[in-house]
Design a protein around this motif. Structure first.
Motif, PDB file in Angstrom:
ATOM      1  N   PHE A 183       1.496  88.768  17.631  1.00 57.93           N
ATOM      2  CA  PHE A 183       2.922  88.459  17.665  1.00 57.93           C
ATOM      3  C   PHE A 183       3.255  87.682  16.397  1.00 57.93           C
ATOM      4  O   PHE A 183       2.570  86.726  16.038  1.00 57.93           O
ATOM      5  N   TYR A 184       4.298  88.117  15.698  1.00 58.76           N
ATOM      6  CA  TYR A 184       4.672  87.515  14.424  1.00 58.76           C
ATOM      7  C   TYR A 184       6.052  86.878  14.534  1.00 58.76           C
ATOM      8  O   TYR A 184       6.987  87.481  15.068  1.00 58.76           O
ATOM      9  N   LEU A 185       6.173  85.676  14.009  1.00 55.31           N
ATOM     10  CA  LEU A 185       7.460  85.018  13.844  1.00 55.31           C
ATOM     11  C   LEU A 185       7.592  84.666  12.369  1.00 55.31           C
ATOM     12  O   LEU A 185       6.817  83.855  11.850  1.00 55.31           O
ATOM     13  N   ASP A 186       8.537  85.302  11.687  1.00 50.83           N
ATOM     14  CA  ASP A 186       8.796  85.002  10.280  1.00 50.83           C
ATOM     15  C   ASP A 186      10.036  84.123  10.190  1.00 50.83           C
ATOM     16  O   ASP A 186      11.124  84.532  10.626  1.00 50.83           O
ATOM     17  N   VAL A 187       9.871  82.921   9.654  1.00 51.68           N
ATOM     18  CA  VAL A 187      11.017  82.048   9.394  1.00 51.68           C
ATOM     19  C   VAL A 187      11.364  82.219   7.925  1.00 51.68           C
ATOM     20  O   VAL A 187      10.591  81.843   7.048  1.00 51.68           O
ATOM     21  N   ASN A 188      12.504  82.824   7.681  1.00 52.43           N
ATOM     22  CA  ASN A 188      12.813  83.330   6.348  1.00 52.43           C
ATOM     23  C   ASN A 188      13.435  82.312   5.402  1.00 52.43           C
ATOM     24  O   ASN A 188      13.722  82.642   4.248  1.00 52.43           O
ATOM     25  N   ASN A 189      13.669  81.103   5.873  1.00 49.56           N
ATOM     26  CA  ASN A 189      14.127  80.043   4.971  1.00 49.56           C
ATOM     27  C   ASN A 189      13.346  78.756   5.252  1.00 49.56           C
ATOM     28  O   ASN A 189      13.909  77.685   5.381  1.00 49.56           O
ATOM     29  N   LEU A 190      12.024  78.917   5.347  1.00 43.44           N
ATOM     30  CA  LEU A 190      11.137  77.785   5.621  1.00 43.44           C
ATOM     31  C   LEU A 190      10.092  77.694   4.517  1.00 43.44           C
ATOM     32  O   LEU A 190       9.215  78.545   4.403  1.00 43.44           O
ATOM     33  N   GLY A 191      10.190  76.662   3.697  1.00 46.84           N
ATOM     34  CA  GLY A 191       9.255  76.508   2.601  1.00 46.84           C
ATOM     35  C   GLY A 191       8.033  75.693   2.981  1.00 46.84           C
ATOM     36  O   GLY A 191       6.898  76.100   2.759  1.00 46.84           O
ATOM     37  N   ASP A 192       8.225  74.517   3.575  1.00 46.12           N
ATOM     38  CA  ASP A 192       7.134  73.610   3.909  1.00 46.12           C
ATOM     39  C   ASP A 192       6.912  73.625   5.414  1.00 46.12           C
ATOM     40  O   ASP A 192       7.763  73.169   6.170  1.00 46.12           O
ATOM     41  N   TYR A 193       5.782  74.170   5.854  1.00 42.52           N
ATOM     42  CA  TYR A 193       5.529  74.198   7.297  1.00 42.52           C
ATOM     43  C   TYR A 193       4.667  73.030   7.756  1.00 42.52           C
ATOM     44  O   TYR A 193       4.215  72.989   8.901  1.00 42.52           O
ATOM     45  N   ASN A 194       4.446  72.052   6.892  1.00 50.63           N
ATOM     46  CA  ASN A 194       3.815  70.786   7.242  1.00 50.63           C
ATOM     47  C   ASN A 194       2.405  71.000   7.800  1.00 50.63           C
ATOM     48  O   ASN A 194       2.165  70.903   9.006  1.00 50.63           O
ATOM     49  N   ILE A 195       1.473  71.287   6.906  1.00 49.60           N
ATOM     50  CA  ILE A 195       0.107  71.630   7.305  1.00 49.60           C
ATOM     51  C   ILE A 195      -0.560  70.553   8.167  1.00 49.60           C
ATOM     52  O   ILE A 195      -1.181  70.880   9.186  1.00 49.60           O
ATOM     53  N   PRO A 196      -0.465  69.247   7.812  1.00 48.74           N
ATOM     54  CA  PRO A 196      -1.125  68.239   8.661  1.00 48.74           C
ATOM     55  C   PRO A 196      -0.639  68.258  10.113  1.00 48.74           C
ATOM     56  O   PRO A 196      -1.444  68.199  11.050  1.00 48.74           O
ATOM     57  N   LEU A 197       0.689  68.357  10.310  1.00 49.91           N
ATOM     58  CA  LEU A 197       1.213  68.409  11.678  1.00 49.91           C
ATOM     59  C   LEU A 197       0.798  69.692  12.382  1.00 49.91           C
ATOM     60  O   LEU A 197       0.500  69.696  13.580  1.00 49.91           O
ATOM     61  N   LYS A 246       9.761  69.610  11.120  1.00 52.21           N
ATOM     62  CA  LYS A 246       9.749  68.196  11.493  1.00 52.21           C
ATOM     63  C   LYS A 246       8.676  67.894  12.525  1.00 52.21           C
ATOM     64  O   LYS A 246       8.076  66.822  12.525  1.00 52.21           O
ATOM     65  N   SER A 247       8.423  68.847  13.435  1.00 50.05           N
ATOM     66  CA  SER A 247       7.424  68.579  14.477  1.00 50.05           C
ATOM     67  C   SER A 247       6.931  69.874  15.091  1.00 50.05           C
ATOM     68  O   SER A 247       7.593  70.913  15.022  1.00 50.05           O
ATOM     69  N   TYR A 248       5.732  69.805  15.670  1.00 52.75           N
ATOM     70  CA  TYR A 248       5.152  70.870  16.488  1.00 52.75           C
ATOM     71  C   TYR A 248       4.748  70.261  17.830  1.00 52.75           C
ATOM     72  O   TYR A 248       4.339  69.101  17.902  1.00 52.75           O
ATOM     73  N   LYS A 249       4.829  71.081  18.860  1.00 52.80           N
ATOM     74  CA  LYS A 249       4.361  70.625  20.170  1.00 52.80           C
ATOM     75  C   LYS A 249       3.807  71.818  20.935  1.00 52.80           C
ATOM     76  O   LYS A 249       4.422  72.879  20.974  1.00 52.80           O
ATOM     77  N   ALA A 250       2.627  71.639  21.510  1.00 49.44           N
ATOM     78  CA  ALA A 250       2.024  72.688  22.335  1.00 49.44           C
ATOM     79  C   ALA A 250       1.715  72.098  23.696  1.00 49.44           C
ATOM     80  O   ALA A 250       1.226  70.970  23.809  1.00 49.44           O
ATOM     81  N   GLN A 251       1.988  72.861  24.739  1.00 46.84           N
ATOM     82  CA  GLN A 251       1.703  72.392  26.085  1.00 46.84           C
ATOM     83  C   GLN A 251       1.493  73.569  27.018  1.00 46.84           C
ATOM     84  O   GLN A 251       1.845  74.709  26.701  1.00 46.84           O
ATOM     85  N   LYS A 252       0.907  73.288  28.166  1.00 45.17           N
ATOM     86  CA  LYS A 252       0.710  74.286  29.203  1.00 45.17           C
ATOM     87  C   LYS A 252       1.383  73.798  30.468  1.00 45.17           C
ATOM     88  O   LYS A 252       1.210  72.652  30.873  1.00 45.17           O
ATOM     89  N   THR A 253       2.185  74.679  31.093  1.00 46.62           N
ATOM     90  CA  THR A 253       2.910  74.279  32.284  1.00 46.62           C
ATOM     91  C   THR A 253       2.043  74.459  33.519  1.00 46.62           C
ATOM     92  O   THR A 253       0.971  75.069  33.479  1.00 46.62           O
ATOM     93  N   SER A 254       2.526  73.952  34.629  1.00 49.04           N
ATOM     94  CA  SER A 254       1.782  74.065  35.894  1.00 49.04           C
ATOM     95  C   SER A 254       1.730  75.490  36.398  1.00 49.04           C
ATOM     96  O   SER A 254       0.932  75.820  37.278  1.00 49.04           O
ATOM     97  N   THR A 255       2.584  76.364  35.836  1.00 47.67           N
ATOM     98  CA  THR A 255       2.607  77.770  36.258  1.00 47.67           C
ATOM     99  C   THR A 255       1.886  78.671  35.259  1.00 47.67           C
ATOM    100  O   THR A 255       2.140  79.863  35.185  1.00 47.67           O
ATOM    101  N   ASP A 256       0.992  78.072  34.449  1.00 49.93           N
ATOM    102  CA  ASP A 256       0.147  78.813  33.506  1.00 49.93           C
ATOM    103  C   ASP A 256       0.902  79.424  32.339  1.00 49.93           C
ATOM    104  O   ASP A 256       0.412  80.346  31.696  1.00 49.93           O
ATOM    105  N   TYR A 257       2.098  78.936  32.072  1.00 53.45           N
ATOM    106  CA  TYR A 257       2.779  79.334  30.850  1.00 53.45           C
ATOM    107  C   TYR A 257       2.340  78.415  29.718  1.00 53.45           C
ATOM    108  O   TYR A 257       2.175  77.208  29.905  1.00 53.45           O
TER     109      TYR A 257
END
Length: 663
Positions: A339-353, A306-317
């Motif tokens: 680092f790999y994250l496999d979502v095993n029941n995810l068909g559409d990862y919404n390329i534009p988002l 449904k959505s993606y979000k990327a951010q950087k915190t004030s503590t460099d995380y």
């Protein structure tokens, strides 16, 4: 009632209540057994009139106010009667713990609810000494985040969870004590079962496990389950991990480390190929070989992003968060600086988002479908310290958290790679030396020749933390989803062909690194099977590529033969889907311009059953960039300019292929 049962020889000692900080369950901690015939109990939906005896424990409810009551037979309470007034709980007001009677011995636990509607969610489990009362049926509560993967067990940033503490008042003295059960046991491991291709660990609560540690030979892995208690009969047990393929057979041993930690030890060949899949409710782990997981359909109706979000915190995380339309099952692992994250029941990862999210972060996270119902997210973690990944409690969102490595203090020393040849005595020699800055040639990229010694200078990389590059917002020439695996042939104990003291493995690696750097500048994700002089089996290279699932695989080699007059360049393929790639790269590699400049010949595009191009799943080719066994061609390959030209031609062929490739 249960209180009328005969008193066993040794009574159960009730010591205390352990209140789960996530407001899901309470552990009634005991020592000994209230009954010798042990089994798990489950209290049915309660009502004001229900009283049911199960395994000699009775439960019933009282109204006005709404209370859930448990009577434990053959039990003695240590420390006196007391009342726990809970803080921040959304379900409970207080819990009373008392010695209800002494003849027979019965300990009574009374839960006073703040919400009567929650009464039918109470369930009770026991192993005969410890009793768990669970009052949330699923891992829910959308406002909270619960970690499923940590590197050290130190929760660090974001560790302030729903801190359900309590004030204890002791009846005999009226003394009070504050308790803050922060990160107390949040998972109770109660069952291990087998299916045809793996083990399932089941329990209640919320799973949190640490990054796996591996032995050097990859035959053993240790995984710590944080904040976990377990059924006593599971301790020190070893289970066979079933597999339809005998080559994948392994075992799992479960050990209790302390009251809050359980260790899982996996033993078997190539144990890094085993995965720990977390269930959608966060309460079960499925352990199996990656081949089975990749080829198993976990859902006929997979989730979508449904959505993606990327951010950087004030503590460099650095944080990357993704949300889904339904609960997901997933596994995480690390390999080859990724680092790999496999979502095993995810068909559409919404390329534009997804591609929109990439413009807001400097983390080169990648996404690719590895099957119709599975999506893999890959984060090159080479320049990051992985802090932890956590998953929202309803499993409909996953947050990845990274922290930059601290700046590295550079020394004045610099390693240089030297490929040495001595035509007089034909010594086979590879040297690694340290050259002080003032001893370096004025032009770093030029080849330095001195008394039959040809030196390949590898310039020292600048520390990217000193001056952070500006973010380029222009859209890349190719899709940001293009991935290439480059395989420098041989390495480590396998030197490859040797000619005049020159090792094939070093030439292969040098050109492969050039290709890597040039492709990276074109916004291509490049993966190297090796980046240093290390030994890798052919199977290792194939498995690495198949894990990445790239658009193409390119193996770089230097040719050799007993006929010292043989020379020329070749491109090899085996599978039908690789011919177009071989043809396109070879057109650039063996162009008439290059053949004339390099004074060599075109030996053609050849169908060959080399292991790596036969077993890799992506379109794959193997390039032979000249004969190390030919004195004249070897001397040309030792020139920096020739290797640069080779790298340029390979890159141009790859780019031309990828522009039209639809995979």
């Amino acid at each position: 009632m249960a209180g009328q049962s005969a008193l066993c020889a040794e009574a159960l000692r009730i010591k205390d209540l352990i209140i789960d900080s996530s407001d899901r369950m309470v552990l009634i901690k005991g020592r000994g057994n209230y009954k010798t015939n042990l089994q798990t109990i489950e209290v049915p939906n309660a009502s004001s009139s229900s009283i049911r005896l199960m395994n000699d424990i009775s439960s019933f409810t009282i109204t006005a106010p709404t209370r859930y009551v448990i009577d434990i037979p053959n039990a003695i309470l240590e420390g006196g009667n007391r009342n726990y007034k809970l803080k921040n709980s959304t379900v409970l007001q207080n819990i009373q713990l008392a010695q209800f009677s002494t003849n027979p011995h019965i300990v009574r636990v009374v839960f006073t609810l703040s919400k009567p509607s929650e009464l039918n969610k109470f369930k009770t489990y026991t192993d005969g000494s410890n009793i768990i009362v669970k009052y949330v049926p699923h891992v829910i509560d959308n406002a909270l985040q619960y970690k499923f993967y940590t590197p050290t067990g130190d929760y660090g940033v974001g560790s302030g969870l729903h801190n359900t503490g309590a004030t204890i008042t002791y009846s005999a003295t009226n003394d009070t004590k504050e308790i803050n059960p922060r990160f107390q046991t949040k998972y109770y491991l109660s069952q291990v079962s087998q299916n045809s291709d793996g083990l399932i660990l089941r329990g209640i609560g919320s799973i949190s496990y640490q990054r796996a540690s591996y032995t050097p030979d990859n035959t053993q892995a240790n995984v710590m389950l944080d904040n976990t208690s377990m059924l006593s009969k599971l301790e020190n047990k070893t289970y066979k991990i079933p597999s339809s393929n005998k080559e994948f057979e392994a075992t799992l041993t479960i050990n209790k480390v302390n009251s809050k930690k359980v260790k899982l030890t996996l033993n078997g060949n190539n144990i890094r190929d085993y995965r720990l899949v977390v269930s959608p409710d966060g309460q079960s782990l499925f352990i199996s070989h990656r081949n089975f997981i990749i080829n198993t359909i976990f859902s006929n109706n997979p989730a979508i992003v449904k959505s993606y979000k990327a951010q950087k915190t004030s503590t460099d995380y650095k944080l990357i968060e993704m949300t889904f339309d339904k609960s997901v099952t997933y596994d995480v692992f690390e390999m080859n600086d990724n680092f790999y994250l496999d979502v095993n029941n995810l068909g559409d990862y919404n390329i534009p988002l997804f591609e929109q999210m990439l413009t807001t972060t400097d983390i080169k996270v990648q996404a690719l479908k590895i099957s119709s119902d599975k999506t893999r997210f890959i984060i090159p973690a080479k320049d990051l310290n992985f802090a932890y990944a956590n998953v929202e409690s309803n499993s409909k969102s996953i947050k990845l958290v990274f922290k930059d490595k601290p700046p590295v203090v550079e020394t004045q020393k610099q390693e240089e790679i030297i490929i040495a040849t001595n035509q007089d005595d034909k010594k086979e020699e590879i040297k690694t030396v340290e050259i002080k800055p003032e001893a370096k040639p004025e032009t770093k990229q030029e080849e330095k020749k001195n008394d039959n010694i040809n030196v390949i200078y590898v310039p020292k990389e600048e520390n990217p933390k000193i001056e952070k590059p500006k973010k380029i917002k222009e859209k890349p020439a190719l899709s940001s989803m293009k991935k290439v695996v480059i395989d420098p042939g041989h390495g480590g104990a396998d030197s490859g062909a040797i000619g005049g003291g020159v090792y094939e493995k070093d030439l292969n690696l040098d050109v492969a690194k050039m290709v890597q750097q040039k492709l990276a500048k074109k916004d291509i994700y490049v993966y190297m099977t090796r980046t240093k002089d290390e030994t890798l089996s052919l199977e290792d290279r194939v498995n690495y590529s198949n894990e990445i699932n790239p658009n193409i695989f390119v193996s770089i080699h230097t040719n050799s033969t007993v006929k010292e007059d043989s020379y020329g360049i070749e491109t090899h393929y085996f599978k039908d889907d690789s011919y177009k790639l071989a043809q396109k790269v070879h057109e650039n590699f063996a162009s008439s311009k290059n053949l004339k400049k390099w004074e060599t010949i075109d030996r053609g595009v050849i169908k060959s059953r080399f292991y790596v191009i036969n077993h890799t799943e992506a379109p794959s080719i193997l390039i032979e960039m000249g004969f190390i066994s030919n004195l004249e061609e070897r001397s040309k390959l030792l020139k920096k300019g020739r290797r640069e030209d080779i790298a340029d031609s390979i890159v141009e062929g790859i780019l031309e292929y990828l522009k039209h490739e639809r995979r």
